[in-house]
Design a protein around this motif. Structure first.
Motif, PDB file in Angstrom:
ATOM      1  N   LEU A   1      11.145 -11.259   5.729  1.00  0.00           N
ATOM      2  CA  LEU A   1      10.687 -11.604   7.073  1.00  0.00           C
ATOM      3  C   LEU A   1      10.094 -13.013   7.093  1.00  0.00           C
ATOM      4  O   LEU A   1       9.419 -13.420   6.146  1.00  0.00           O
ATOM      5  CB  LEU A   1       9.638 -10.607   7.555  1.00  0.00           C
ATOM      6  CG  LEU A   1      10.123  -9.180   7.760  1.00  0.00           C
ATOM      7  CD1 LEU A   1       8.953  -8.265   8.055  1.00  0.00           C
ATOM      8  CD2 LEU A   1      11.158  -9.124   8.874  1.00  0.00           C
ATOM      9  N   PRO A   2      10.349 -13.747   8.177  1.00  0.00           N
ATOM     10  CA  PRO A   2       9.759 -15.090   8.281  1.00  0.00           C
ATOM     11  C   PRO A   2       8.232 -15.016   8.223  1.00  0.00           C
ATOM     12  O   PRO A   2       7.621 -14.113   8.792  1.00  0.00           O
ATOM     13  CB  PRO A   2      10.225 -15.580   9.657  1.00  0.00           C
ATOM     14  CG  PRO A   2      11.333 -14.681  10.058  1.00  0.00           C
ATOM     15  CD  PRO A   2      11.150 -13.384   9.332  1.00  0.00           C
ATOM     16  N   ASP A   3       7.633 -15.915   7.525  1.00  0.00           N
ATOM     17  CA  ASP A   3       6.171 -16.039   7.405  1.00  0.00           C
ATOM     18  C   ASP A   3       5.487 -14.882   6.688  1.00  0.00           C
ATOM     19  O   ASP A   3       4.258 -14.812   6.659  1.00  0.00           O
ATOM     20  CB  ASP A   3       5.511 -16.237   8.778  1.00  0.00           C
ATOM     21  CG  ASP A   3       6.022 -17.484   9.490  1.00  0.00           C
ATOM     22  OD1 ASP A   3       6.237 -18.501   8.789  1.00  0.00           O
ATOM     23  OD2 ASP A   3       6.196 -17.434  10.712  1.00  0.00           O
TER      24      ASP A   3
ATOM     25  N   LEU B   1      11.264   5.275  -3.676  1.00  0.00           N
ATOM     26  CA  LEU B   1      12.396   4.351  -3.562  1.00  0.00           C
ATOM     27  C   LEU B   1      12.475   3.745  -2.156  1.00  0.00           C
ATOM     28  O   LEU B   1      12.780   2.561  -2.003  1.00  0.00           O
ATOM     29  CB  LEU B   1      13.698   5.062  -3.927  1.00  0.00           C
ATOM     30  CG  LEU B   1      13.800   5.518  -5.383  1.00  0.00           C
ATOM     31  CD1 LEU B   1      15.068   6.341  -5.606  1.00  0.00           C
ATOM     32  CD2 LEU B   1      13.731   4.349  -6.345  1.00  0.00           C
ATOM     33  N   GLY B   2      12.173   4.548  -1.147  1.00  0.00           N
ATOM     34  CA  GLY B   2      12.153   4.037   0.221  1.00  0.00           C
ATOM     35  C   GLY B   2      11.054   3.004   0.424  1.00  0.00           C
ATOM     36  O   GLY B   2      11.260   1.982   1.086  1.00  0.00           O
TER      37      GLY B   2
ATOM     38  N   LEU C   1       0.838  -1.199   0.000  1.00  0.00           N
ATOM     39  CA  LEU C   1       0.000   0.000   0.000  1.00  0.00           C
ATOM     40  C   LEU C   1       0.873   1.250   0.000  1.00  0.00           C
ATOM     41  O   LEU C   1       0.626   2.190  -0.757  1.00  0.00           O
ATOM     42  CB  LEU C   1      -0.940  -0.004   1.209  1.00  0.00           C
ATOM     43  CG  LEU C   1      -1.853   1.211   1.347  1.00  0.00           C
ATOM     44  CD1 LEU C   1      -2.780   1.350   0.142  1.00  0.00           C
ATOM     45  CD2 LEU C   1      -2.665   1.114   2.632  1.00  0.00           C
ATOM     46  N   ASN C   2       1.905   1.262   0.826  1.00  0.00           N
ATOM     47  CA  ASN C   2       2.812   2.413   0.862  1.00  0.00           C
ATOM     48  C   ASN C   2       3.474   2.628  -0.493  1.00  0.00           C
ATOM     49  O   ASN C   2       3.627   3.770  -0.940  1.00  0.00           O
ATOM     50  CB  ASN C   2       3.882   2.227   1.938  1.00  0.00           C
ATOM     51  CG  ASN C   2       3.322   2.308   3.336  1.00  0.00           C
ATOM     52  OD1 ASN C   2       2.227   2.835   3.550  1.00  0.00           O
ATOM     53  ND2 ASN C   2       4.040   1.772   4.302  1.00  0.00           N
ATOM     54  N   LEU C   3       3.859   1.542  -1.152  1.00  0.00           N
ATOM     55  CA  LEU C   3       4.481   1.637  -2.470  1.00  0.00           C
ATOM     56  C   LEU C   3       3.509   2.226  -3.492  1.00  0.00           C
ATOM     57  O   LEU C   3       3.876   3.114  -4.276  1.00  0.00           O
ATOM     58  CB  LEU C   3       4.965   0.254  -2.918  1.00  0.00           C
ATOM     59  CG  LEU C   3       5.659   0.202  -4.276  1.00  0.00           C
ATOM     60  CD1 LEU C   3       6.964   0.992  -4.251  1.00  0.00           C
ATOM     61  CD2 LEU C   3       5.929  -1.239  -4.665  1.00  0.00           C
TER      62      LEU C   3
ATOM     63  N   LEU D   1       9.470  -2.739   0.980  1.00  0.00           N
ATOM     64  CA  LEU D   1       8.772  -3.927   0.493  1.00  0.00           C
ATOM     65  C   LEU D   1       9.753  -5.079   0.314  1.00  0.00           C
ATOM     66  O   LEU D   1       9.482  -6.207   0.731  1.00  0.00           O
ATOM     67  CB  LEU D   1       8.047  -3.630  -0.816  1.00  0.00           C
ATOM     68  CG  LEU D   1       7.292  -4.799  -1.443  1.00  0.00           C
ATOM     69  CD1 LEU D   1       6.155  -5.260  -0.539  1.00  0.00           C
ATOM     70  CD2 LEU D   1       6.760  -4.421  -2.800  1.00  0.00           C
ATOM     71  N   PHE D   2      10.899  -4.805  -0.278  1.00  0.00           N
ATOM     72  CA  PHE D   2      11.910  -5.849  -0.460  1.00  0.00           C
ATOM     73  C   PHE D   2      12.385  -6.400   0.885  1.00  0.00           C
ATOM     74  O   PHE D   2      12.573  -7.601   1.040  1.00  0.00           O
ATOM     75  CB  PHE D   2      13.108  -5.344  -1.259  1.00  0.00           C
ATOM     76  CG  PHE D   2      12.818  -5.111  -2.714  1.00  0.00           C
ATOM     77  CD1 PHE D   2      11.969  -5.946  -3.430  1.00  0.00           C
ATOM     78  CD2 PHE D   2      13.389  -4.046  -3.376  1.00  0.00           C
ATOM     79  CE1 PHE D   2      11.705  -5.732  -4.777  1.00  0.00           C
ATOM     80  CE2 PHE D   2      13.138  -3.830  -4.720  1.00  0.00           C
ATOM     81  CZ  PHE D   2      12.295  -4.669  -5.424  1.00  0.00           C
TER      82      PHE D   2
END
Length: 96
Positions: A73-75, A61-62, A31-33, A67-68
């Motif tokens: 992150l696990p799960d 870019l941030g 959503l932020n992207l 997102l990357f």
């Protein structure tokens, strides 16, 4: 559908899930992207100052980097799948 289109479709669905209230880290990052991308487009369309346009691009870019990082992150992927399913696979609605 090529890989880039598949990625954009998934980001679109995750952002839609966040709009519907999903709190998953990937949904929120997507959503932020999407919102940062819209801000860049609006800044260019409105011919804002170069500094403003650069600030909008920096935010984009941030958001992409966040997102990357969230993908690692696990799960995160299983949470993202559940967010999309729970939202009925509704896509992101621009401008909301």
């Amino acid at each position: 559908m090529d890989q880039q289109e598949e990625i954009m479709q998934m980001i679109n669905l995750l952002a839609g899930a966040a709009q519907a209230g999903a709190q998953g880290v990937l949904a929120q990052a997507a959503l932020n992207l999407m919102q940062a991308s819209e801000a860049v487009v609006k800044a260019r369309k409105l011919q804002m100052s170069d500094e403003f346009q650069q600030a909008a691009m920096d935010q984009l870019l941030g958001a992409r980097q966040a997102l990357f990082q969230a993908l690692e992150l696990p799960d995160a992927m299983s949470e993202a799948r559940q967010d999309v399913i729970n939202n009925g696979q509704q896509p992101y609605q621009s401008g909301q």
